[in-house]
Design a protein around this motif. Structure first.
Motif, PDB file in Angstrom:
ATOM      1  N   LYS A   1      10.772   4.902  -7.683  1.00 36.60           N
ATOM      2  CA  LYS A   1      10.653   4.422  -9.052  1.00 36.60           C
ATOM      3  C   LYS A   1       9.915   5.516  -9.814  1.00 36.60           C
TER       4      LYS A   1
ATOM      5  N   ARG B   1      -5.872   8.160 -12.600  1.00 39.61           N
ATOM      6  CA  ARG B   1      -6.221   7.790 -11.245  1.00 39.61           C
ATOM      7  C   ARG B   1      -5.193   6.782 -10.799  1.00 39.61           C
ATOM      8  N   CYS B   2      -4.796   6.859  -9.537  1.00 38.58           N
ATOM      9  CA  CYS B   2      -3.732   5.974  -9.086  1.00 38.58           C
ATOM     10  C   CYS B   2      -4.086   5.289  -7.793  1.00 38.58           C
ATOM     11  N   LEU B   3      -3.633   4.040  -7.686  1.00 36.71           N
ATOM     12  CA  LEU B   3      -3.802   3.312  -6.446  1.00 36.71           C
ATOM     13  C   LEU B   3      -2.424   3.238  -5.849  1.00 36.71           C
TER      14      LEU B   3
ATOM     15  N   VAL C   1      -7.621  -3.806  -9.274  1.00 38.40           N
ATOM     16  CA  VAL C   1      -7.451  -4.111  -7.862  1.00 38.40           C
ATOM     17  C   VAL C   1      -8.100  -5.448  -7.519  1.00 38.40           C
TER      18      VAL C   1
ATOM     19  N   TYR D   1       0.434  -4.901  -6.377  1.00 41.09           N
ATOM     20  CA  TYR D   1       0.979  -3.825  -7.188  1.00 41.09           C
ATOM     21  C   TYR D   1       0.323  -2.501  -6.839  1.00 41.09           C
ATOM     22  N   LYS D   2       1.088  -1.419  -7.037  1.00 39.69           N
ATOM     23  CA  LYS D   2       0.474  -0.098  -7.046  1.00 39.69           C
ATOM     24  C   LYS D   2       0.169   0.186  -8.508  1.00 39.69           C
ATOM     25  N   TYR D   3      -0.936   0.862  -8.787  1.00 41.95           N
ATOM     26  CA  TYR D   3      -1.320   1.097 -10.181  1.00 41.95           C
ATOM     27  C   TYR D   3      -1.406   2.572 -10.489  1.00 41.95           C
ATOM     28  N   ILE D   4      -1.050   2.918 -11.735  1.00 46.00           N
ATOM     29  CA  ILE D   4      -1.300   4.260 -12.243  1.00 46.00           C
ATOM     30  C   ILE D   4      -2.045   4.056 -13.553  1.00 46.00           C
TER      31      ILE D   4
ATOM     32  N   ASP E   1       7.965  -4.995 -12.603  1.00 49.27           N
ATOM     33  CA  ASP E   1       6.995  -3.969 -12.962  1.00 49.27           C
ATOM     34  C   ASP E   1       6.695  -4.027 -14.446  1.00 49.27           C
TER      35      ASP E   1
ATOM     36  N   PHE F   1       0.164   1.503 -15.613  1.00 47.84           N
ATOM     37  CA  PHE F   1       1.507   1.198 -15.123  1.00 47.84           C
ATOM     38  C   PHE F   1       1.350   0.447 -13.807  1.00 47.84           C
TER      39      PHE F   1
ATOM     40  N   VAL G   1       3.411  -1.064 -10.557  1.00 48.54           N
ATOM     41  CA  VAL G   1       4.703  -1.027  -9.860  1.00 48.54           C
ATOM     42  C   VAL G   1       4.617  -1.960  -8.674  1.00 48.54           C
ATOM     43  N   ALA G   2       5.545  -2.918  -8.589  1.00 48.70           N
ATOM     44  CA  ALA G   2       5.495  -3.913  -7.529  1.00 48.70           C
ATOM     45  C   ALA G   2       5.782  -3.286  -6.174  1.00 48.70           C
TER      46      ALA G   2
END
Lengths: 120, 117
Positions: free
Chosen positions: A68, A88-90, B58, B64-67, B93, B112, B114-115
């Protein structure tokens, strides 16, 4: 995006999101579209939107399956001001990654960030 | 089996951008409210805004993943435009962008989400 089950939790080394390749794609597009351009408040909203779409399409066609994409384009006028951007990203550091590029000329600056997230 | 809960993701649906919006606003206020733009501090500010947002997001415990990106700009009359283009699952998302300003600077934070599968 096809969401058929491949049961692959890690992408193949060939199919991994490669920041270097994406950065090159982005650089090409940005230099082509923005070299010699002056900042014009009427046109810039349309320009940033179309740049983002253009970059997204190009990266999509670069063949990163099951990724994606998030493309962020920031264009600002150059007036000697200070700007700082950070992110910053998780995510899963194994599979996900990002590519950035900065373009500066006398009248504007442009920052592009492309993030690729693997879809398990 | 007794004692085993059936973990059902169920109809959690899409990303709740209003909730994220308020979380982000709070984080920005906590870091820079009342300060004037300062070249020496700006690195610290962006890093801590971004970290705070991420930890708060979080804590919401969603899959989800986060940006999170943050841009801080000094107010000099210059213009700034941001555009995003995303290739993802529009049902699950989502993103949210918060614009904040005070007398001497602008702060734009984008989240952002993202699932995960």
């Amino acid at each position: 995006m096809e969401s058929s089950n491949t049961y692959l939790i890690r992408p193949n080394h060939q199919h991994k999101f490669k920041p270097a390749i994406v950065k090159e794609c982005v650089r090409e597009i940005v230099r082509e579209r923005l070299s010699g351009l002056r900042y014009d408040p009427e046109e810039v909203p349309e320009l940033s939107r179309s740049l983002a779409d253009c970059i997204k399409d190009k990266v999509k066609n670069a063949g990163f399956d099951r990724y994606k994409l998030v493309v962020q384009v920031v264009i600002g006028e150059q007036r000697g001001q200070g700007v700082k951007m950070s992110c910053r990203c998780l995510w899963d550091a194994d599979t996900d990654s990002c590519a950035e590029d900065v373009f500066i000329n006398d009248s504007l600056f442009c920052v592009v960030a492309v993030f690729g997230i693997y879809y398990y | 089996m007794p004692g085993m809960e059936d973990f059902h993701n169920g109809s959690e649906g899409s990303f709740n951008s209003d909730e994220a919006d308020s979380v982000v606003k709070e984080c920005i206020e906590n870091v820079v409210a009342g300060d004037d733009y300062s070249q020496s501090q700006v690195n610290k500010w962006t890093a801590s805004i971004v970290e705070r947002c991420l930890t708060q997001l979080v804590k919401m415990g969603k899959p989800y993943k986060y940006i999170v990106t943050c841009a801080v700009m000094q107010k000099t009359g210059a213009g700034l435009h941001t555009a995003n283009s995303c290739y993802w699952d529009t049902a699950m998302d989502g993103s949210c962008t918060v614009r904040w300003e005070n007398r001497t600077m602008y702060c734009v934070v984008s989240v952002f989400a993202v699932a995960i599968a």
